[in-house]
Write a protein that holds these residues in place. Sequence first.
Motif, PDB file in Angstrom:
ATOM      1  N   LEU A 171       0.832  -1.200   0.000  1.00 18.64           N
ATOM      2  CA  LEU A 171       0.000   0.000   0.000  1.00 18.64           C
ATOM      3  C   LEU A 171       0.868   1.252   0.000  1.00 18.64           C
ATOM      4  O   LEU A 171       0.596   2.221  -0.722  1.00 18.64           O
ATOM      5  CB  LEU A 171      -0.923  -0.007   1.221  1.00 18.64           C
ATOM      6  N   GLY A 172       1.934   1.220   0.798  1.00 20.98           N
ATOM      7  CA  GLY A 172       2.847   2.355   0.843  1.00 20.98           C
ATOM      8  C   GLY A 172       3.521   2.598  -0.494  1.00 20.98           C
ATOM      9  O   GLY A 172       3.615   3.740  -0.956  1.00 20.98           O
ATOM     10  N   LEU A 173       3.994   1.532  -1.127  1.00 20.25           N
ATOM     11  CA  LEU A 173       4.651   1.666  -2.428  1.00 20.25           C
ATOM     12  C   LEU A 173       3.693   2.202  -3.488  1.00 20.25           C
ATOM     13  O   LEU A 173       4.050   3.065  -4.302  1.00 20.25           O
ATOM     14  CB  LEU A 173       5.222   0.318  -2.876  1.00 20.25           C
ATOM     15  N   PHE A 174       2.449   1.708  -3.459  1.00 19.39           N
ATOM     16  CA  PHE A 174       1.454   2.157  -4.445  1.00 19.39           C
ATOM     17  C   PHE A 174       1.106   3.628  -4.238  1.00 19.39           C
ATOM     18  O   PHE A 174       1.079   4.416  -5.193  1.00 19.39           O
ATOM     19  CB  PHE A 174       0.190   1.296  -4.336  1.00 19.39           C
ATOM     20  N   LEU A 175       0.856   4.018  -2.984  1.00 18.99           N
ATOM     21  CA  LEU A 175       0.500   5.409  -2.700  1.00 18.99           C
ATOM     22  C   LEU A 175       1.656   6.353  -3.020  1.00 18.99           C
ATOM     23  O   LEU A 175       1.440   7.465  -3.509  1.00 18.99           O
ATOM     24  CB  LEU A 175       0.089   5.556  -1.231  1.00 18.99           C
ATOM     25  N   HIS A 176       2.878   5.899  -2.745  1.00 16.87           N
ATOM     26  CA  HIS A 176       4.025   6.754  -3.034  1.00 16.87           C
ATOM     27  C   HIS A 176       4.259   6.879  -4.537  1.00 16.87           C
ATOM     28  O   HIS A 176       4.457   7.980  -5.053  1.00 16.87           O
ATOM     29  CB  HIS A 176       5.278   6.186  -2.366  1.00 16.87           C
ATOM     30  N   MET A 184      16.631   5.657  -3.595  1.00 16.88           N
ATOM     31  CA  MET A 184      15.955   4.384  -3.336  1.00 16.88           C
ATOM     32  C   MET A 184      14.709   4.629  -2.480  1.00 16.88           C
ATOM     33  O   MET A 184      14.669   4.280  -1.300  1.00 16.88           O
ATOM     34  CB  MET A 184      16.909   3.415  -2.616  1.00 16.88           C
ATOM     35  N   ASP A 185      13.698   5.247  -3.085  1.00 17.80           N
ATOM     36  CA  ASP A 185      12.477   5.560  -2.342  1.00 17.80           C
ATOM     37  C   ASP A 185      11.806   4.313  -1.787  1.00 17.80           C
ATOM     38  O   ASP A 185      11.409   4.257  -0.621  1.00 17.80           O
ATOM     39  CB  ASP A 185      11.479   6.288  -3.254  1.00 17.80           C
ATOM     40  N   GLY A 186      11.652   3.303  -2.661  1.00 19.05           N
ATOM     41  CA  GLY A 186      10.978   2.079  -2.227  1.00 19.05           C
ATOM     42  C   GLY A 186      11.717   1.393  -1.098  1.00 19.05           C
ATOM     43  O   GLY A 186      11.110   0.889  -0.153  1.00 19.05           O
ATOM     44  N   ASP A 201      11.111  -6.928  -2.658  1.00 19.91           N
ATOM     45  CA  ASP A 201      12.294  -6.335  -3.267  1.00 19.91           C
ATOM     46  C   ASP A 201      12.032  -5.959  -4.714  1.00 19.91           C
ATOM     47  O   ASP A 201      12.473  -4.906  -5.190  1.00 19.91           O
ATOM     48  CB  ASP A 201      13.468  -7.314  -3.163  1.00 19.91           C
ATOM     49  N   ARG A 202      11.287  -6.780  -5.420  1.00 18.68           N
ATOM     50  CA  ARG A 202      10.988  -6.492  -6.822  1.00 18.68           C
ATOM     51  C   ARG A 202      10.008  -5.336  -6.966  1.00 18.68           C
ATOM     52  O   ARG A 202      10.139  -4.508  -7.876  1.00 18.68           O
ATOM     53  CB  ARG A 202      10.437  -7.751  -7.496  1.00 18.68           C
ATOM     54  N   PHE A 203       9.044  -5.263  -6.075  1.00 19.04           N
ATOM     55  CA  PHE A 203       8.099  -4.150  -6.135  1.00 19.04           C
ATOM     56  C   PHE A 203       8.768  -2.827  -5.778  1.00 19.04           C
ATOM     57  O   PHE A 203       8.530  -1.807  -6.418  1.00 19.04           O
ATOM     58  CB  PHE A 203       6.919  -4.409  -5.198  1.00 19.04           C
ATOM     59  N   ARG A 204       9.617  -2.837  -4.745  1.00 21.45           N
ATOM     60  CA  ARG A 204      10.264  -1.579  -4.372  1.00 21.45           C
ATOM     61  C   ARG A 204      11.316  -1.175  -5.410  1.00 21.45           C
ATOM     62  O   ARG A 204      11.542   0.013  -5.626  1.00 21.45           O
ATOM     63  CB  ARG A 204      10.864  -1.654  -2.977  1.00 21.45           C
ATOM     64  N   THR A 205      11.951  -2.135  -6.077  1.00 26.65           N
ATOM     65  CA  THR A 205      12.864  -1.803  -7.165  1.00 26.65           C
ATOM     66  C   THR A 205      12.111  -1.142  -8.312  1.00 26.65           C
ATOM     67  O   THR A 205      12.604  -0.179  -8.923  1.00 26.65           O
ATOM     68  CB  THR A 205      13.585  -3.060  -7.682  1.00 26.65           C
ATOM     69  N   THR A 206      10.923  -1.627  -8.607  1.00 25.85           N
ATOM     70  CA  THR A 206      10.092  -1.030  -9.653  1.00 25.85           C
ATOM     71  C   THR A 206       9.770   0.420  -9.333  1.00 25.85           C
ATOM     72  O   THR A 206       9.841   1.298 -10.208  1.00 25.85           O
ATOM     73  CB  THR A 206       8.792  -1.839  -9.826  1.00 25.85           C
TER      74      THR A 206
END
Length: 478
Positions: free
Chosen positions: A275-280, A350-352, A427-432
């Motif tokens: 949710l955090g990654l999507f909102l950011h 590296m925001d994610g 890790d893959r989602f935050r890298t994206t």
Amino acid sequence: MTRPKEDSKFKAFLRENSLTMLTVTGVFLGGLVGFIIKNSTGDWTKREIMYISFPGELFLRMLKCLIVPLLVSSITSAIGGLDLSMSGKIAIRANAYYFLTTISAVVLGICLVTTIRPGQGAKIVEVRTESVDKASKVLTPDTLMDLVRNMFTDNIIQSTMFQYRTEIFENTSISPPVPMEEWDFKSAQREGSNVLGLVMFSVILGTTIGRMREKGQLLQDFFTSLSEAMMTITSWVIWISPLGVGFLIAAKIIEMDSITATIQSLGWYFITVMLGLFLHGFGTIAVIFFLGTGTLPYRYIAKLSQVLATAFGTGSSSATMPLTIKCLDGIGIDPRVTRFVIPVGATINMDGTALYEAVAALFIAQYREMSYSFGNIVAVSITATAASIGAAGIPQAGLVTMVMVLDTVGLEPKDVSLIIAVDWLLDRFRTTINVMCDALGTILVNHLSRNDLQSVDRLNAEPHELLELGANGHETKE
């Protein structure tokens, strides 16, 4: 009469977007095949999984092979082609964007984890692996000092292959055991390119070439040609991306122990980070982008689909860097901006990772029923920001810097094992998100720098080039 035109438009669309559609299809097919094999067959050995991931490994190796020559040549040629004041303006704008988005990501992650509180009542099975054990034997001061040491490399050739690292080890002859702060230590070289040191060297070299003017033109031409050659090779390699990312995803899913058990034990933690990654990615960055450019970024995100799919498949922002530069060139972003902002962003932005490490630290504190004050939260924010800068753009590098953040709350380094079960997927989602933030930041910096870049072009242009600039809608008068 309209049918041929429609057919030609459709064919043009397929020609321009076929690779993107194939790459996205590769990600979904890889995931689907992985789930089918995982649920329909027994356990696979490491060697069998290695066979599955082999095509993806070859693709990843090809991309990594391009990182060092592309990074050095891109940054050097970009800065060398501009005067010092122009390079400084671009650097200030890029770093301001990186700092703003990283802080925003950390604050968003902390707000979500303190509101949802996913660690309360969680039932987690600890998974100890070799990577967790290595990450546990790290001290925060050593990590921060190693970050600075790597910035100022003492051997540029060695930096293409190794990173400096301080290793600590317990002297078993001493009894009773002493704290980790009193363990012996030694200098070591960890395998992997010292990207931060290469960036610093390239920035300094590019600045020097720019100041040399005519005397440095030969070097400037060399690095420009090398950068263009690397981009040509990248255009060949990207056609393997649909196959490569598909096999990488399938192998990772087959490698998982138990998908159901993992979701049951870490479900709320996983949801909080996602949710955090999507909102950011689609909220915070979109707002910052809109404030800087006056337009929403979603049409650019659509054009970055192939880059984002590759980032998800490889789990490496550094390996995706050649494709990101290639894609932004196709969008029409000034190469001087792209070749400076993207390599630097892939290294320090590296925001994610920052969001994930803030959420993970407070999640583990909640799970251990450890109370934390507002001061602890502020400390987590600062440490997560610093740790994200120190995290190399390689898969699961955040495990090492995660120890720094855990230490801020007073947690044991071994508690990293609590979240390792889903780390590969997150890790893959935050890298994206990291890659998307880098690309949108480049577009934003290019927009803010367009007038300055046009001034530089007019200053250095020949008379016939000034006429061309004027014909393209640029002012030719000073």
